[in-house]
Scaffold this motif. Structure first.
Motif, short mmCIF file in Angstrom:
data_model
loop_
_atom_site.label_atom_id
_atom_site.label_comp_id
_atom_site.label_asym_id
_atom_site.label_seq_id
_atom_site.Cartn_x
_atom_site.Cartn_y
_atom_site.Cartn_z
N UNK A 19 0.82 -1.21 0.00
CA UNK A 19 0.00 0.00 0.00
C UNK A 19 0.85 1.26 0.00
N UNK A 20 1.92 1.24 0.80
CA UNK A 20 2.83 2.38 0.84
C UNK A 20 3.49 2.58 -0.52
N UNK A 21 3.91 1.51 -1.15
CA UNK A 21 4.57 1.59 -2.45
C UNK A 21 3.63 2.12 -3.53
N UNK A 22 2.40 1.63 -3.53
CA UNK A 22 1.41 2.10 -4.52
C UNK A 22 1.15 3.59 -4.33
N UNK A 26 1.90 6.67 -7.04
CA UNK A 26 0.83 7.59 -7.45
C UNK A 26 1.22 9.04 -7.20
N UNK A 27 1.84 9.31 -6.05
CA UNK A 27 2.26 10.68 -5.75
C UNK A 27 3.34 11.14 -6.71
N UNK A 28 4.28 10.26 -7.03
CA UNK A 28 5.34 10.61 -7.97
C UNK A 28 4.77 10.89 -9.35
N UNK A 29 3.82 10.07 -9.78
CA UNK A 29 3.18 10.27 -11.08
C UNK A 29 2.42 11.60 -11.09
#
Length: 70
Positions: A19-22, A26-29
């Motif tokens: 969940x943290x990785x997803x 998303x934030x980076x994108x």
């Protein structure tokens, strides 16, 4: 207190990490797309300001004439 390791704690940790990785992806994108949008709004499109007309009098030096002036 001693507890038997049935793998449940490791599975919960894996779910939290996924969940943290997803969320990080998303934030980076989102940040990348916001920066790209901001950059594209700052860029001036010169082809919409000046147009070349091959038969109209752009001058003997071949420079493009501003729109509306022939």
């Amino acid at each position: 207190m001693w507890q038997r390791n049935n793998g449940q704690a490791e599975e919960e940790l894996q779910i939290k990490f996924t969940g943290y990785l997803i969320q990080a992806v998303r934030r980076t994108q989102r940040d990348y797309l916001k920066a790209l949008y901001a950059y594209s709004n700052q860029e001036t499109l010169t082809d919409t300001i000046f147009a070349r007309e091959p038969d109209a009098g752009a001058g003997s030096d071949g420079a493009a004439a501003p729109l509306g002036e022939h």
